[in-house]
Design a protein around this motif. Structure first.
Motif, mmCIF file in Angstrom:
data_model
loop_
_atom_site.group_PDB
_atom_site.id
_atom_site.type_symbol
_atom_site.label_atom_id
_atom_site.label_comp_id
_atom_site.label_asym_id
_atom_site.label_seq_id
_atom_site.Cartn_x
_atom_site.Cartn_y
_atom_site.Cartn_z
ATOM 1 N N PHE A 39 71.389 33.788 26.810
ATOM 2 C CA PHE A 39 71.069 32.906 26.068
ATOM 3 C C PHE A 39 72.222 32.165 25.555
ATOM 4 O O PHE A 39 73.108 32.549 25.439
ATOM 5 N N PRO A 40 71.779 30.639 25.423
ATOM 6 C CA PRO A 40 72.879 29.884 25.173
ATOM 7 C C PRO A 40 73.216 30.163 23.478
ATOM 8 O O PRO A 40 72.279 30.345 22.708
ATOM 9 N N ASN A 41 74.412 30.057 23.234
ATOM 10 C CA ASN A 41 75.088 30.191 21.906
ATOM 11 C C ASN A 41 74.208 29.319 20.951
ATOM 12 O O ASN A 41 74.161 29.771 19.647
ATOM 13 N N GLU A 42 73.927 28.147 21.286
ATOM 14 C CA GLU A 42 73.328 27.325 20.261
ATOM 15 C C GLU A 42 72.206 27.609 19.697
ATOM 16 O O GLU A 42 71.384 27.303 18.430
ATOM 17 N N LYS A 43 71.493 29.008 20.188
ATOM 18 C CA LYS A 43 70.194 29.472 19.784
ATOM 19 C C LYS A 43 70.552 29.993 18.509
ATOM 20 O O LYS A 43 69.635 30.303 17.416
ATOM 21 N N VAL A 44 71.710 30.644 18.281
ATOM 22 C CA VAL A 44 72.191 31.329 17.066
ATOM 23 C C VAL A 44 71.939 30.368 15.887
ATOM 24 O O VAL A 44 71.651 30.725 14.633
ATOM 25 N N LEU A 45 71.996 28.919 15.879
ATOM 26 C CA LEU A 45 72.153 28.271 14.925
ATOM 27 C C LEU A 45 70.561 27.601 14.524
ATOM 28 O O LEU A 45 70.437 27.199 13.531
ATOM 29 N N ASP A 46 69.567 28.185 15.235
ATOM 30 C CA ASP A 46 68.148 27.629 15.297
ATOM 31 C C ASP A 46 67.360 29.042 15.068
ATOM 32 O O ASP A 46 66.305 28.635 14.545
ATOM 33 N N GLU A 47 67.714 30.084 15.321
ATOM 34 C CA GLU A 47 66.895 31.419 15.131
ATOM 35 C C GLU A 47 67.338 32.251 14.184
ATOM 36 O O GLU A 47 68.440 32.301 14.051
ATOM 37 N N ILE A 48 66.475 33.220 13.917
ATOM 38 C CA ILE A 48 66.943 34.180 12.817
ATOM 39 C C ILE A 48 67.343 35.308 13.960
ATOM 40 O O ILE A 48 66.859 35.765 14.650
ATOM 41 N N VAL A 49 68.663 36.109 13.428
ATOM 42 C CA VAL A 49 69.332 37.063 14.222
ATOM 43 C C VAL A 49 68.910 38.292 13.480
ATOM 44 O O VAL A 49 69.170 38.489 12.068
#
Length: 350
Positions: free
Chosen positions: A216-226
């Motif tokens: 998954f693209p790293n940008e997902k970390v800025l938009d999703e709960i980890v």
């Protein structure tokens, strides 16, 4: 082999970092420049002083030069001074900021990023020296950067997210995480994307690896709960097993049997290790009193007119499935030795 104490574990870099993050404590020891770094700072200062002195001498016209030559020399001196300032700032950041980072891989990666930024800065300064109208050159460079930025907006966002992952570390290689619908163990964190070794998923139940890779693209970390199941300060998760029993069952027998079997399966070493991490949690804002190193049996009323006998215990995330399977077998074997006391649902009553 004796289990590590809380004090010994707290000396590990990843544990110390998480303790500092959780408690707000600052690293006590300062960072000092080495002799080689001090020499470079001295060289930068001397070169900068020489540029300033030469600029002043030429400005006072103590050395007669043609006007065209004078303009070129001024630009070279100005560019050299700016390059020296950029290099000195980069050296200071490397020594006093990046030098405080204990993780060598993170420190090395951030140094590479800084070198890239320095190289771009020097390139801009070189353009200002070559072109007479350097303001126009900078404007053209800025417009070009905007056009390129719009064209690679998503990769740039992923690159920025990669820097965020390195600095804030919502997860690291080896952690078990869930982000969006993806669950797995982190096996690689690249410049633009992250790779997971999936567990569970669409084709398999439980915590067993599915054999698939998830990117998954790293940008997902800025938009999703980890969701991270591998916090260094407490690398365990709660798991539970429940059975349905009758209201008139012998609850004391059920509780003591489930408690005993679960403690035997987990082992005293596991219980002692959880106690050690519980002591570490006591140094953070987390309420460590809610962390019980021993299994706990609770009962709850079910809507289907049965009682739920639940044993709740702590287990390392990667062992959750195996431990649960072994426990179910042993718990059923022990409880079925006294069916009159347990009174499981039978036949059509299930």
């Amino acid at each position: 082999m004796m289990a590590e104490t809380a004090e010994e574990i707290s000396r590990k870099p990843e544990i110390r970092k998480e303790l500092q993050r959780a408690t707000g404590e600052k690293r006590s020891e300062g960072v000092k420049a080495r002799g080689r770094d001090k020499l470079w700072f001295l060289v930068h200062a001397l070169v900068l002083a020489g540029c300033v002195a030469a600029y002043v001498i030429l400005g006072w016209k103590l050395i007669a030069l043609p006007q065209s030559t004078l303009g070129v020399v001024w630009r070279i001196l100005r560019g050299t001074a700016l390059i020296v300032i950029v290099l000195a700032i980069a050296r200071a950041i490397s020594v006093y900021a990046l030098g405080r980072i204990e993780d060598p891989s993170t420190r090395f990666t951030l140094q590479r990023i800084m070198h890239l930024v320095v190289a771009l800065g020097i390139a801009v300064i070189a353009i200002s020296i070559i072109f007479v109208n350097w303001y126009a050159a900078l404007a053209a460079f800025g417009v070009g950067s905007i056009i390129i930025g719009l064209a690679v907006q998503t990769p740039m966002k992923s690159f920025i997210a990669w820097i965020y992952i390195l600095i804030r570390q919502p997860f690291r290689v080896g952690d078990r995480i869930q982000i969006g619908d993806a669950t797995g163990d982190v096996i690689d964190v690249g410049y633009l994307d992250t790779t997971l070794w999936e567990f569970g998923g669409k084709y398999i139940s439980g915590d067993h690896p599915s054999g698939r890779l998830i990117k998954f693209p790293n940008e997902k970390v800025l938009d999703e709960i980890v969701y991270n199941y591998s916090w260094p300060l407490f690398p365990y998760i709660w798991n539970e097993i429940k059975f349905y029993v009758a209201f008139n069952a012998d609850l004391e027998f059920i509780a003591s049997t489930m408690q005993k079997i679960t403690e035997e399966e987990l082992g005293q070493e596991m219980i002692a290790r959880v106690q050690t991490f519980r002591d570490l949690l006591a140094r953070t804002p987390v309420d460590e009193l809610e962390v019980r190193e021993r299994p706990r049996v609770i009962f709850r009323v079910n809507e289907n007119t049965w009682l739920e006998a639940i044993v709740r215990y702590l287990v390392p995330p990667r062992e959750a499935g195996r431990v649960k399977t072994r426990l179910i077998k042993k718990l059923l074997a022990a409880l079925n030795t006294a069916p009159d006391k347990v009174m499981f649902p039978a036949g059509a009553n299930r």
